[in-house]
Design an enzyme around this catalytic site. Structure first.
Site, PDB file in Angstrom:
ATOM      1  N   SER A  28      39.757  39.007  40.924  1.00 58.85           N
ATOM      2  CA  SER A  28      38.294  38.019  40.689  1.00 58.85           C
ATOM      3  C   SER A  28      37.572  38.127  39.515  1.00 58.85           C
ATOM      4  O   SER A  28      36.361  37.100  38.594  1.00 58.85           O
ATOM      5  CB  SER A  28      38.071  36.893  41.525  1.00 58.85           C
ATOM      6  OG  SER A  28      36.875  38.238  42.188  1.00 58.85           O
ATOM      7  N   SER A  56      39.957  42.713  43.716  1.00 52.95           N
ATOM      8  CA  SER A  56      39.362  41.519  42.543  1.00 52.95           C
ATOM      9  C   SER A  56      38.434  43.091  41.829  1.00 52.95           C
ATOM     10  O   SER A  56      38.003  41.653  40.269  1.00 52.95           O
ATOM     11  CB  SER A  56      38.395  40.950  43.233  1.00 52.95           C
ATOM     12  OG  SER A  56      39.374  39.363  43.520  1.00 52.95           O
ATOM     13  N   LYS A  69      28.845  39.506  37.114  1.00 44.92           N
ATOM     14  CA  LYS A  69      29.293  38.498  37.812  1.00 44.92           C
ATOM     15  C   LYS A  69      28.656  37.058  38.688  1.00 44.92           C
ATOM     16  O   LYS A  69      27.855  37.572  39.233  1.00 44.92           O
ATOM     17  CB  LYS A  69      30.593  39.298  38.872  1.00 44.92           C
ATOM     18  CG  LYS A  69      31.737  38.250  39.456  1.00 44.92           C
ATOM     19  CD  LYS A  69      32.756  39.195  40.290  1.00 44.92           C
ATOM     20  CE  LYS A  69      33.503  37.693  40.968  1.00 44.92           C
ATOM     21  NZ  LYS A  69      34.552  38.941  41.601  1.00 44.92           N
TER      22      LYS A  69
END
Lengths: 97, 494, 493
Positions: free
Chosen positions: C154, C178, C79
């Site tokens: 997310s 997330s 990420k």
């Protein structure tokens, strides 16, 4: 909680956000909605319940006073949008701290 | 400044000081960057003190200990649980646009500092001592060299993150003299603890003053002004005197005092508006979620308390009592940091009052001439004892002894060795001085006659002549005695 | 052999035996990315050169008999919220476009030490604020199960990459759900570890007291392997727990016989879709059939979790994001004064969701509101923790749906921020409690979209968490290959 556009402008100034009038208007409604939902926490009788900052109780994490290497020369300003003589350059400052 | 004394005396000043002390830890408050002074801009920075995304603070153990030690020295309670808060405001010299500081649970609370002025002793309450991080430094580029009128600014974060203690006093101070005494005493405590070099001129100790006036006898505070930029104890006094006079004039004229921050201009000797506070600042304090509580154990606090050095007040009292020093002399010794050398010299046999005089005058003077710290003078306690002994036993005159001290400090050897080497030993032998005394009486017969006629002061010329002939080495007391003997006819050589 | 179909545990064996090389595995991953990426758009940056160089180094060391890490040669999608030295790290924001951090995050160091091969940095909602990956400043990511739907967020990029079989492992972060919510929406295993188990050093902060890094994988075992590699104490993070990662593998296959599983009564209403309810109920029934003692428990204050979260997280983010001001790094929009430059930079650099949360947080912390908002939310947090503690007196783990819905269509919730926030209604309480929780795929709804079961455990209870998940995984045999109408498989076929 219902916010006025003046409230929103004041908060935007505190948050250093140069918002357009359309954004101010949109945020006025959105923030009011979100805060109305968030304010439900006020329904809970918390009395003398202490606040929790971190769920896992830690304390006194301290570092020995031993120097560690700093960044290599010029690395600090390598990411700078504008630098001069190894320093970060900013436009004229109006407010004094 | 036109206030008449009788009008001005209707008001009383209420003063509180906020003092920032830069700690002398090796590393910064929340990262391992060195705190050394100088160096290339931004060379002592890392992701943490530059506020790079993702970086996290970790508290410096020694900074916490320094805070606790200062708190203990000021008689504060050490909070069993204290916390770091974020003080949020945007400013380019703050890498994260918040300062990690302490807010409602500072590490030290409720202490006091007793000060002494000509008016006597006075206790100043200490509200709190808390830990925080310093900001970076901005260089303002443009014709003015100051922030106003600058074209742009350049920021260096070498200072950002250096640990600070903020010491906040109660509004217990009533005059410039008390404020100066408070700052001076606080500085002495900090120096005794060895936690900072506490140099006001260099900014490692900084003082802001909150000053307001109120009618004598009232208890409600007036509107205050915060004055910044006093770089010495002397300028603190000047700034407060100026500000009291300014506010007095306003009040007498019926004009309001504005709540604002004012800047002390050293050259002009005035304060001027820096910024007017718009309502109250909204710093949005909240507990820093990257940091966890500091919970000093009682045993740890006790150990730090037990290891505290003797504090200035106690040291002054003890020096006066144990060694019979006058208060003033004891205070000077402590203030210049020479009490330890004094005590070792006394232990080595020095006469206390003489030793204190030498240290407070000659030794401090010697250091000042060189811009050096008196505590670092290269003087062995035994050498100071020997010097005072030489003066006491007449081996050296005060004048010769000063010359010898200079040589001793220059590393030429012990006082006796220097005196012998340079042939500076005082002539205290009657036989050796007789010829010179007689010669002076012959060559200055007129002066001799005036003395005989009752003009006692004329003897000075005769003593001077003997000293000149012996190149200053004659014992002045003995010369005086011999001259008087001759002139009074006890033994005039006839 | 289709290397990109292999899970991490299998690749470890193949690489360890010398059946395949790290370069081959990495190349297979990069090739797969090349095929899937035009449709899924999971990556902000594919690091092919760096990945192949690392893989070649692993192969060299392997050949020379030098030590290699426990994840040697396994491709991983990272990420873009974790700092990578000298490699652009944007956090999904314009304000950090082109930002090259001068240092590696602790997790990145540990991944390197484990010799996991980072094949790219993945898309995300800007500063991790969002539940759909639509708040990325660059482009939205799509759900491999239905390319017109969101992958969740997310950590939508990392999840979509693993779901697309670009890599067997992904790293996400979870502040309010997330990792778990997108894992549920994409049919994967996603874990939010105990707060403090994985270092946050170098994790670009959203809400510091809630943020936690965690693994994303197609299997429970892979997730355990990855968590073991990234977890453990780090002195650079003051909130890091000074303990090693609990042993996750010893009891992994011990089954659920005799374990007490609590079904959270409060997590059954609130707009839950029938398809979600059906699959979750069926999974819970299987736990009972496998020998677990299933009981109902109550978390009376959990319903206030979202309210508390939307005070705590924005408050912390308003302060955490103050540093993006155009002075030291990132975007600058010029202005006549520093104040103007900062305000313009931030207005231009932040997207609308970020601005919204910065505004809420600034307001909530401002004078006069602190006690009613932030402090009250922290007190509610205490009550939620006490609710969990009471529940764990009767249970070993708790279960609930991960998300009330399956994947929704792109744009469907964009106009209503509050509706989007309710995506996290079941996941937020674990963040507030700092406790571990995991999402496990338990089937698909009638539309063929994956449904996730959330398993929750007490603080540092990761071992029992993985054990329950593994037992159910073995029983349900969910196929993580995205199929069905408008899926990646259909498009690629």
């Amino acid at each position: 909680m219902s916010l006025s556009t003046d409230d929103v402008r004041h908060v935007a100034r505190l948050a250093r956000l140069a918002l357009g009038d359309d954004e101010i208007v949109a945020l006025q409604a959105q923030l009011s909605d979100i805060l109305a939902y968030a304010e439900k926490v006020g329904e809970v009788a918390t009395g003398d319940v202490p606040p929790t900052g971190h769920a896992y109780p830690l304390a006194d994490v301290l570092r020995d006073d031993e120097p560690r290497p700093s960044l290599p020369p010029d690395a600090a300003v390598a990411t700078a949008p504008q630098a001069e003589d190894g320093r970060f350059r900013v436009p004229r400052i109006v407010d004094e701290a | 400044m036109t206030a008449l004394p009788e009008q001005a005396s209707r008001y009383e000043a209420v003063i509180g000081l906020e003092v920032h002390v830069e700690l002398n830890t090796r590393t910064k408050m929340f990262c391992g960057c060195a705190t050394d002074f100088g160096g290339q801009p931004n060379s002592r920075t890392c992701p943490v003190c530059l506020g790079q995304p993702g970086s996290l603070p970790v508290v410096n153990r020694r900074a916490v200990e320094s805070a606790i030690r200062l708190g203990l020295a000021l008689g504060c309670d050490i909070a069993p649980v204290s916390q770091f808060h974020r003080k949020n405001y945007f400013y380019p010299d703050m890498p994260k646009n918040y300062q990690i500081s302490q807010y409602d649970v500072p590490i030290c609370l409720r202490g006091s500092l007793t000060i002494t002025t000509a008016a006597g002793e006075h206790r100043v309450g200490i509200t709190r001592v808390h830990m925080e991080e310093d900001t970076g430094k901005s260089l303002h580029v443009g014709t003015s060299g100051r922030i106003h009128g600058a074209d742009y600014s350049l920021v260096d974060y070498n200072r950002a993150g250096i640990p600070l203690l903020e010491v906040v006093s109660e509004p217990d101070i009533r005059s410039a003299a008390q404020a100066q005494s408070y700052l001076s005493e606080l500085r002495a405590v900090v120096l005794a603890l060895g936690i900072s070099d506490a140099k006001l001129e260099e900014g490692s100790m900084r003082c802001d003053a909150n000053i307001s006036l109120r009618p004598v006898g009232h208890t409600v505070f007036g509107t205050r002004a915060e004055v910044k930029n006093m770089n010495s104890i002397r300028s603190l006094g000047r700034a407060i005197d100026y500000e009291i006079a300014r506010q007095t004039d306003l009040l007498i004229a019926g004009e309001p005092v504005v709540q604002e921050t004012r800047h002390w201009n050293e050259d002009a000797g005035t304060t001027s508006t820096l910024r007017v506070k718009e309502t109250t600042e909204d710093y949005r304090y909240f507990p820093d979620p990257d940091l966890i509580p500091i919970t000093p154990a009682a045993a740890q606090v006790d150990a730090l308390r037990a290891a505290l050095p003797e504090l200035p007040a106690a040291q002054r009292a003890r020096l006066a009592q144990d060694h019979g020093l006058p208060r003033e002399q004891a205070a000077t010794l402590v203030a210049v940091g020479l009490a330890p050398l004094f005590e070792r010299a006394v232990a080595a046999g020095a006469a206390p009052v003489d030793a204190a005089n030498w240290l407070n005058n000659e030794v401090v003077g010697w250091a000042n001439e060189r811009g050096a710290d008196p505590t670092g003078v290269p003087l062995a306690p035994g050498d100071l004892a020997e010097l005072t002994a030489c003066v006491a036993d007449g081996t050296l005159s005060k004048k010769l002894a000063r010359e010898v001290l200079d040589a001793v400090l220059a590393g030429e050897g012990s006082p006796r060795a220097v005196a012998a080497e340079r042939g500076l030993v005082q002539i205290s032998d009657t036989g050796a001085l007789t010829a010179a005394v007689d010669a002076a009486l012959r060559e200055h017969a007129d002066a001799a006659q005036r003395v005989r006629d009752g003009n006692d002061k004329a003897i000075g010329a005769l003593v001077g002549a003997v000293m000149k002939a012996t190149r200053g080495k004659a014992n002045p007391a003995l010369v005086n005695q011999l001259l008087r003997e001759r002139l009074s006819g006890v033994d005039d050589g006839r | 052999m289709d290397l990109s179909a292999c899970d991490a545990a299998t690749l470890r064996t193949l690489l360890g035996n010398g059946d395949v090389s790290a370069v081959e595995v990495t190349q297979a991953s990069l090739d797969r990315i090349g095929a899937t990426e035009p449709h899924v758009k999971a990556f902000l940056r594919v690091l092919d050169e760096q990945a192949l160089a690392h893989a070649a180094d692993i192969d060299r060391r392997h050949a020379a008999g030098e030590p290699v890490g426990p994840l040697a040669g396994v491709p991983l999608a990272l990420k873009d919220i974790l700092c990578t030295a000298g490699v652009e790290t944007t956090c999904g924001s314009r304000i950090l476009e082109h930002y090259r951090p001068p240092y590696d995050a602790a997790v990145v160091e540990r991944l390197r030490a484990a010799d996991a091969v980072v094949v790219g940095k993945t898309n995300m909602d800007e500063f991790a604020m969002g539940s759909s990956c639509e708040n990325s400043a660059f482009f939205p990511t799509r759900n491999p199960w239905d390319l017109d739907r969101v992958p969740g967020g997310s950590s939508g990029g990392s999840v979509a990459a693993v779901a697309a079989f670009d890599a067997p492992l992904g790293i996400g972060t979870d502040t309010g759900g997330s990792i778990r919510q997108p894992a549920a929406l994409c049919g994967l295993v996603g874990v939010k570890p105990t707060y403090g188990l994985v270092s946050r050093y170098g994790l670009i902060a959203f809400a510091s007291s809630l943020d936690q890094v965690g693994p994303i994988a197609r299997t429970v075992t892979d997730a355990a392997l990855l968590l073991a590699a990234i977890g453990g104490h780090d002195p650079r993070d003051s909130t890091s727990i000074p303990q090693p990662v609990p042993d996750l593998t010893a009891a992994l296959d011990a089954g659920v016989d005799g374990l007490r599983v609590g079904v959270v009564r409060e997590f059954t209403g609130d707009g839950m879709e029938p398809g979600v309810r059906a699959r979750v109920d069926a999974a819970i029934a299987r736990l009972g059939a496998l020998g677990a003692d299933v009981v109902e428990v109550s978390l009376p204050h959990a319903g206030y979790g979202v309210s508390a979260y939307y005070l705590i997280a924005p408050s912390e983010c308003s302060s955490n994001l103050s540093r993006y001001d155009g002075v030291r790094y990132g975007l600058r929009v010029d202005g006549a004064t520093t104040e103007e430059m900062m305000a313009r930079t931030r207005a231009a650099g932040f997207g609308s969701e970020v601005k919204r949360r910065v505004m809420i947080g600034t307001y909530a912390l401002s004078a006069g509101y602190y006690d009613a908002y932030y402090a009250q939310a922290q007190r509610v947090r205490t009550l939620i923790i006490r609710d969990f503690e009471a529940a764990y007196e009767h249970c070993d783990v708790l279960v609930s749906p991960t998300s009330p819905t399956t994947a929704f269509r792109l744009g469907e919730r964009a106009a209503d921020p509050l509706a989007m926030y309710l995506s996290d209604i079941y996941t937020i309480p674990s963040n507030l409690a700092g406790a571990p929780a995991l999402s496990l795929p338990v089937g698909t709804d009638d539309a063929g979209l994956p449904v996730g079961l959330q398993v929750m455990a007490p603080v540092l209870g990761e071992a029992v968490l993985f054990r329950v998940a593994r037992a159910l995984e073995a029983d349900l045999r969910f196929d993580a290959t995205p199929t069905g109408r408008n899926s990646l498989a259909e498009v690629l076929a």
